[in-house]
Motif scaffolding. Structure first.
Motif, PDB file in Angstrom:
ATOM      1  N   PHE A  95       0.812  -1.206   0.000  1.00 59.91           N
ATOM      2  CA  PHE A  95       0.000   0.000   0.000  1.00 59.91           C
ATOM      3  C   PHE A  95       0.850   1.264   0.000  1.00 59.91           C
ATOM      4  N   GLN A  96       0.193   2.394  -0.320  1.00 59.30           N
ATOM      5  CA  GLN A  96       0.894   3.659  -0.470  1.00 59.30           C
ATOM      6  C   GLN A  96       1.463   4.181   0.842  1.00 59.30           C
ATOM      7  N   ASP A  97       0.656   4.189   1.882  1.00 62.48           N
ATOM      8  CA  ASP A  97       1.092   4.759   3.163  1.00 62.48           C
ATOM      9  C   ASP A  97       1.617   3.646   4.064  1.00 62.48           C
ATOM     10  N   PRO A  98       2.931   3.576   4.260  1.00 63.51           N
ATOM     11  CA  PRO A  98       3.496   2.458   5.025  1.00 63.51           C
ATOM     12  C   PRO A  98       3.092   2.450   6.496  1.00 63.51           C
ATOM     13  N   MET A  99       2.698   3.606   7.043  1.00 64.13           N
ATOM     14  CA  MET A  99       2.299   3.634   8.450  1.00 64.13           C
ATOM     15  C   MET A  99       0.839   3.237   8.614  1.00 64.13           C
ATOM     16  N   ALA A 100      -0.011   3.763   7.729  1.00 62.94           N
ATOM     17  CA  ALA A 100      -1.440   3.482   7.842  1.00 62.94           C
ATOM     18  C   ALA A 100      -1.765   2.018   7.581  1.00 62.94           C
ATOM     19  N   SER A 101      -0.909   1.330   6.836  1.00 61.35           N
ATOM     20  CA  SER A 101      -1.191  -0.065   6.481  1.00 61.35           C
ATOM     21  C   SER A 101      -0.601  -1.065   7.472  1.00 61.35           C
ATOM     22  N   ILE A 135      12.770 -13.457   5.843  1.00 59.59           N
ATOM     23  CA  ILE A 135      12.203 -12.463   4.928  1.00 59.59           C
ATOM     24  C   ILE A 135      12.628 -11.054   5.328  1.00 59.59           C
ATOM     25  N   LEU A 136      12.835 -10.813   6.636  1.00 55.01           N
ATOM     26  CA  LEU A 136      13.327  -9.511   7.088  1.00 55.01           C
ATOM     27  C   LEU A 136      14.715  -9.235   6.520  1.00 55.01           C
ATOM     28  N   GLU A 137      15.558 -10.243   6.536  1.00 53.97           N
ATOM     29  CA  GLU A 137      16.912 -10.086   6.005  1.00 53.97           C
ATOM     30  C   GLU A 137      16.883  -9.869   4.501  1.00 53.97           C
ATOM     31  N   LYS A 138      15.927 -10.501   3.819  1.00 49.48           N
ATOM     32  CA  LYS A 138      15.821 -10.355   2.368  1.00 49.48           C
ATOM     33  C   LYS A 138      15.481  -8.914   1.983  1.00 49.48           C
ATOM     34  N   VAL A 139      14.681  -8.230   2.824  1.00 47.12           N
ATOM     35  CA  VAL A 139      14.298  -6.852   2.498  1.00 47.12           C
ATOM     36  C   VAL A 139      15.219  -5.816   3.151  1.00 47.12           C
ATOM     37  N   GLY A 140      16.342  -6.264   3.696  1.00 44.24           N
ATOM     38  CA  GLY A 140      17.340  -5.333   4.206  1.00 44.24           C
ATOM     39  C   GLY A 140      17.163  -4.913   5.645  1.00 44.24           C
ATOM     40  N   LEU A 141      16.358  -5.638   6.398  1.00 41.52           N
ATOM     41  CA  LEU A 141      16.220  -5.380   7.826  1.00 41.52           C
ATOM     42  C   LEU A 141      16.897  -6.518   8.595  1.00 41.52           C
ATOM     43  N   ALA A 146      12.375  -7.764  14.497  1.00 43.35           N
ATOM     44  CA  ALA A 146      11.130  -8.541  14.559  1.00 43.35           C
ATOM     45  C   ALA A 146      10.281  -8.203  15.773  1.00 43.35           C
ATOM     46  N   ASN A 147      10.906  -7.832  16.882  1.00 40.49           N
ATOM     47  CA  ASN A 147      10.161  -7.589  18.118  1.00 40.49           C
ATOM     48  C   ASN A 147       9.924  -6.103  18.404  1.00 40.49           C
ATOM     49  N   ARG A 148      10.106  -5.271  17.371  1.00 39.54           N
ATOM     50  CA  ARG A 148       9.819  -3.846  17.523  1.00 39.54           C
ATOM     51  C   ARG A 148       8.431  -3.513  16.968  1.00 39.54           C
ATOM     52  N   TYR A 149       7.992  -2.273  17.221  1.00 41.01           N
ATOM     53  CA  TYR A 149       6.693  -1.804  16.737  1.00 41.01           C
ATOM     54  C   TYR A 149       6.900  -0.831  15.565  1.00 41.01           C
ATOM     55  N   PRO A 150       5.882  -0.666  14.692  1.00 42.78           N
ATOM     56  CA  PRO A 150       6.036   0.171  13.490  1.00 42.78           C
ATOM     57  C   PRO A 150       6.527   1.590  13.752  1.00 42.78           C
ATOM     58  N   HIS A 151       6.109   2.205  14.865  1.00 42.39           N
ATOM     59  CA  HIS A 151       6.498   3.603  15.118  1.00 42.39           C
ATOM     60  C   HIS A 151       7.991   3.754  15.394  1.00 42.39           C
ATOM     61  N   GLN A 152       8.676   2.642  15.596  1.00 41.30           N
ATOM     62  CA  GLN A 152      10.110   2.692  15.875  1.00 41.30           C
ATOM     63  C   GLN A 152      10.958   2.668  14.605  1.00 41.30           C
ATOM     64  N   PHE A 153      10.290   2.732  13.436  1.00 41.24           N
ATOM     65  CA  PHE A 153      11.004   2.653  12.157  1.00 41.24           C
ATOM     66  C   PHE A 153      10.796   3.923  11.339  1.00 41.24           C
ATOM     67  N   SER A 154      11.707   4.148  10.401  1.00 39.53           N
ATOM     68  CA  SER A 154      11.563   5.254   9.450  1.00 39.53           C
ATOM     69  C   SER A 154      10.556   4.858   8.361  1.00 39.53           C
ATOM     70  N   GLY A 155      10.191   5.831   7.515  1.00 39.25           N
ATOM     71  CA  GLY A 155       9.228   5.555   6.450  1.00 39.25           C
ATOM     72  C   GLY A 155       9.697   4.465   5.497  1.00 39.25           C
ATOM     73  N   GLY A 156      10.974   4.532   5.106  1.00 39.77           N
ATOM     74  CA  GLY A 156      11.517   3.524   4.199  1.00 39.77           C
ATOM     75  C   GLY A 156      11.538   2.139   4.826  1.00 39.77           C
ATOM     76  N   ARG A 158       9.496   1.099   7.192  1.00 42.20           N
ATOM     77  CA  ARG A 158       8.109   0.630   7.286  1.00 42.20           C
ATOM     78  C   ARG A 158       7.646   0.043   5.956  1.00 42.20           C
ATOM     79  N   GLN A 159       8.057   0.695   4.858  1.00 48.99           N
ATOM     80  CA  GLN A 159       7.656   0.152   3.555  1.00 48.99           C
ATOM     81  C   GLN A 159       8.318  -1.192   3.305  1.00 48.99           C
TER      82      GLN A 159
END
Length: 308
Positions: A95-101, A135-141, A146-156, A158-159
């Motif tokens: 989706f477009q908005d990585p935080m809202a989704s 899969i986290l490692e595949k996308v560069g994380l 894994a045990n963090r919450y979305p607000h602890q990440f940057s926009g990129g 989150r996407q």
């Protein structure tokens, strides 16, 4: 092309009844195919129907008319259990908005593993965790994320979580709906390069919906140009950019800024107004509306648009 068709959209219409006397015809008879392992870019201005098409294909909206075929199964009507399972596992959306989704109350591991949980695609909790970490490692994380919450990440970041959530289901088709428009330009390049590398590795097909023509040119094998709910032109990326036929396509391309300041000074922007163009989209045949560029469209083809 030699590649199997994974998605076929035929004469898709999506109308929204606003009131007793008014209906918004967001999508009007759109047809296109997507092959395995390719990226089909869908471009057009805001309100042209791009996102509506993506959401209708994945059945967030009920299609008004038309046929959507995914891996040989008709997914445009009432979904039986077999079609529903195919759709929910082998077609995913970014989706477009990585935080809202992303659910702010859930940890990343639970967000990404939601599809695995619903469809019971693991035997043990350990297998579930290993799949998420892989899969986290595949996308560069990293695994620690894994045990963090979305607000602890940057926009990129989150996407990337949204991409990981889609990838963990091992889909055949991913619909990326303006997936990079909310990100900084430098982050956009990282995310698009990530999608390209994933495609090379997994042979996943993408429907890439965007208004950014430069990015669509970079990532897409073929492009469809939407205007007022109609697919006015489609073809390979090279042909659309080098030999556009429709005046709306030409106007879009003329608006792309040049990196070279000398060329930018001499760039001429073309204007296009449907109301004054003399073109009637509703009268065009499928061949003219889709201008497939198997051969370059001729004046005779264009007369089907104008009705002259």
């Amino acid at each position: 092309m030699g590649r199997e068709t994974i998605l076929r959209v035929a004469d898709l219409k999506q109308h929204f009844k606003v009131s007793k006397h008014y209906t918004v015809k967001a999508v009007n008879g759109v047809s296109f195919d997507i092959h395995e392992g390719e990226t089909y870019g869908l471009v057009g201005e805001s309100g042209s129907g791009k996102s509506t098409i993506g959401r209708t294909i994945i059945r967030l909206y009920e299609p008004t008319a038309g046929v959507i075929t995914f891996r040989g199964a008709d997914i445009s009507g009432t979904l039986r259990e077999k079609e529903q399972t195919l759709l929910r596992t082998k077609m995913q959306m970014i989706f477009q908005d990585p935080m809202a989704s992303l659910n702010p109350r859930k940890k990343v591991i639970d967000i990404i593993a939601q599809g695995l949980d619903i469809h019971k695609l693991y035997r043990t909790k350990q297998e579930r965790q290993e799949k998420v970490e892989r899969i986290l490692e595949k996308v560069g994380l990293s695994r620690e994320h894994a045990n963090r919450y979305p607000h602890q990440f940057s926009g990129g970041q989150r996407q990337r979580i949204g991409i990981a959530r889609a990838l963990i289901m091992e889909p055949g088709l991913i619909i990326a709906d303006e997936a990079i428009s909310a990100l900084d330009v430098s982050i956009q390049a990282q995310v698009v390069n990530l999608l390209k590398s994933i495609q090379e590795e997994t042979n996943t097909a993408f429907l890439f919906i965007s208004h950014d023509l430069s990015m669509v040119k970079y990532i897409s094998d073929r492009i469809g140009v939407l205007h007022l709910g109609y697919l006015v032109e489609t073809g390979t990326t090279e042909v659309i950019f080098e030999r556009p036929v429709h005046p709306y396509t030409k106007s879009l391309l003329s608006a792309i800024p040049h990196a070279n300041p000398l060329k930018e000074k001499t760039r001429v922007t073309l204007s296009y107004d449907y109301a004054d163009s003399g073109i009637d989209y509703a009268r065009g045949t499928e061949q003219a509306l889709s201008a497939t560029h198997s051969v370059l469209a001729t004046e005779e083809d264009f007369s089907l648009w104008t009705g002259k």
